[in-house]
Enzyme design. Structure first.
Site, short mmCIF file in Angstrom:
data_model
loop_
_atom_site.label_atom_id
_atom_site.label_comp_id
_atom_site.label_asym_id
_atom_site.label_seq_id
_atom_site.Cartn_x
_atom_site.Cartn_y
_atom_site.Cartn_z
N HIS A 319 6.56 -2.29 7.18
CA HIS A 319 7.24 -1.89 5.95
C HIS A 319 8.62 -2.52 5.94
CE1 HIS A 319 9.15 0.75 2.95
NE2 HIS A 319 7.93 0.99 2.51
N ASP A 377 0.24 2.96 2.40
CA ASP A 377 -0.88 2.29 1.73
C ASP A 377 -2.14 2.26 2.58
OD1 ASP A 377 0.62 1.44 -0.61
OD2 ASP A 377 1.68 0.12 0.76
#
Length: 443
Positions: A319, A377
């Site tokens: 991320h 996700d």
């Protein structure tokens, strides 16, 4: 070539740094700003006027573009808080409506405040009937995100009584309308894309229940709300409600800094979210899992992910901000099991594959050193697919959930008496001044 500079703490004290131009010996003191948490910030607002220098930070990865009291992230420790409350606690004990109130007002609601807020949102869920003509103007195979961008932008043409951003009451009404109408807009986008009739909202249903009802019910039979799925949907909304100054939120703030109406600003945020590097990552995770296919192929793809010459990447890992386990991923991991159990899909191959991939990757020193941990996700796509959503709707759901964050950030910016229109500068690398050459003299 730019002049060489250096920064160091000044002897003047801990609240300033000294910028020194090594080529001239000139120095300037810059203030240091302290937040309640997070890194200290060097205040460069007066840098150009005082020194003649700009700062250079492509992607604004080391630049605080604003001050905000809404959301705090510590990427190194894997912390996400809204109004001081940990995302894990909000996802476990709260509801999306409570989180919406928290983001807008800065405090969790009392019982009476929650009832009033839920009632307000519920009675704003219908769309102006003439807006249905917008949907019918699109091709039948239009992507639902393209429909959302257009319809949300068009809200300003129908709700003139809430576009004056200088009026606190109109700002509040616009905020409530956007949060309330987004599930209706999203569900209608889905219905249009599959050729089914639109389903109007019901005032007796809660927020997530209403969205599932408008999305999956049909007029010819009763629709039964599955509590486990409604709770999972509500939790997904909570986990995506706000995430500090990400690309789409920054887009909303930049658009809003010009004085644009709130509906146009949120439409701009939806357009930014549509990019695959931002809102489309969970779809990419599903595609990756389908490409891997089986557990015995995981080591092969792990090695490919380590090979810098191989374009393959492990989607759902790593991320931009989090350098630790994304706290939202742990919550969704639990929800994934709950949803699949409720649907009788406990042996879902993609979930087994995802869990094994996560286990192997987390035990590999390469991914630990690179700080590539599962993000939000990684599991959300599996949940949404199991619930019956096509992949084209994944980013739509993200936009629906993130609307409250966009609205809260926009509202905070507009109400800041010191806010200015956003105007980044650049490091120019083109030609210096040249003399114009008439066309008959050009080679």
């Amino acid at each position: 070539m730019a002049q060489s500079t250096s920064t160091e703490k000044t002897s003047a004290g801990p609240n300033t740094v000294t910028l020194t131009d090594n080529s001239t010996g000139r120095s300037w003191e810059l203030p240091i700003l302290e937040g309640n948490e997070g890194p200290r910030v060097i205040d460069v607002r007066g840098l150009y006027n005082d020194t003649g220098f700009f700062t250079y930070d492509p992607g604004f990865g080391a630049t605080a573009s604003c001050d905000s009291a809404i959301t705090f992230i510590d990427g190194e420790k894997g912390i996400l808080r809204h109004g001081g409350y940990a995302i894990e606690d909000l996802a476990e004990h709260s509801s999306y409506m409570e989180v919406c109130y928290l983001l807008l007002q800065g405090e969790l609601p009392t019982r009476a405040q929650r009832k009033e807020f839920e009632s307000t949102i519920t009675y704003h869920t219908m769309l102006h009937e003439q807006m249905l003509n917008f949907y019918r103007g699109f091709r039948r195979d239009s992507h639902p995100m393209s429909i959302m961008v257009a319809v949300v932008g068009a809200l300003s043409a129908f709700y003139h009584d809430s576009t004056d951003i200088s009026d606190p009451y109109q700002r509040m009404v616009a905020s409530h309308r956007l949060i309330a109408k987004m599930p209706t807009i999203a569900a209608m986008a889905y219905k249009y894309s599959v050729g089914q009739p639109f389903v109007y909202p019901r005032n007796d249903l809660k927020y997530a229940e209403n969205f599932l009802y408008m999305t999956f019910s049909v007029p010819c039979e009763d629709f039964k709300i599955r509590p486990a799925l409604a709770r999972a949907m509500d939790r997904i909304f909570i986990l995506h409600a706000d995430h500090e100054q990400n690309a789409s939120t920054s887009t909303v703030r930049i658009a809003g800094s010009s004085g644009a109406n709130p509906f146009a600003c949120i439409a701009a945020g939806i357009a930014s979210l549509w990019g695959p590097a931002h809102g489309g990552a969970n779809e990419a995770v599903l595609q990756m899992l389908q490409e891997i296919g089986s557990k015995d192929r995981i080591p092969e793809f792990i090695q490919r992910a380590k090979d810098k010459d191989d374009p393959f990447r492990l989607m759902g890992f790593g991320h931009r901000v989090y350098k630790n386990y994304d706290p939202r991923a742990a919550v969704l991991r639990k929800s994934c099991h709950e949803v699949l159990d409720d649907l009788g899909k406990r042996d879902e191959p993609l979930l087994d594959l995802a869990m094994e991939l996560e286990r192997i990757a987390l035990e590999d020193d390469y991914f630990a050193e690179k700080k590539l941990f599962p993000n939000v996700d990684f599991y959300s796509g599996i949940i949404l697919q199991a619930m019956g959503f096509p992949t084209t709707m994944f980013t739509v759901l993200f936009a629906l959930a993130r609307t409250v964050g966009w609205v809260a950030q926009w509202k905070e910016m507009v109400e800041d008496p010191h806010h200015r229109i956003s105007r980044p500068r650049q490091l120019y690398t083109g030609h210096p001044k040249r003399d114009f050459v008439p066309i008959d003299q050009r080679g």
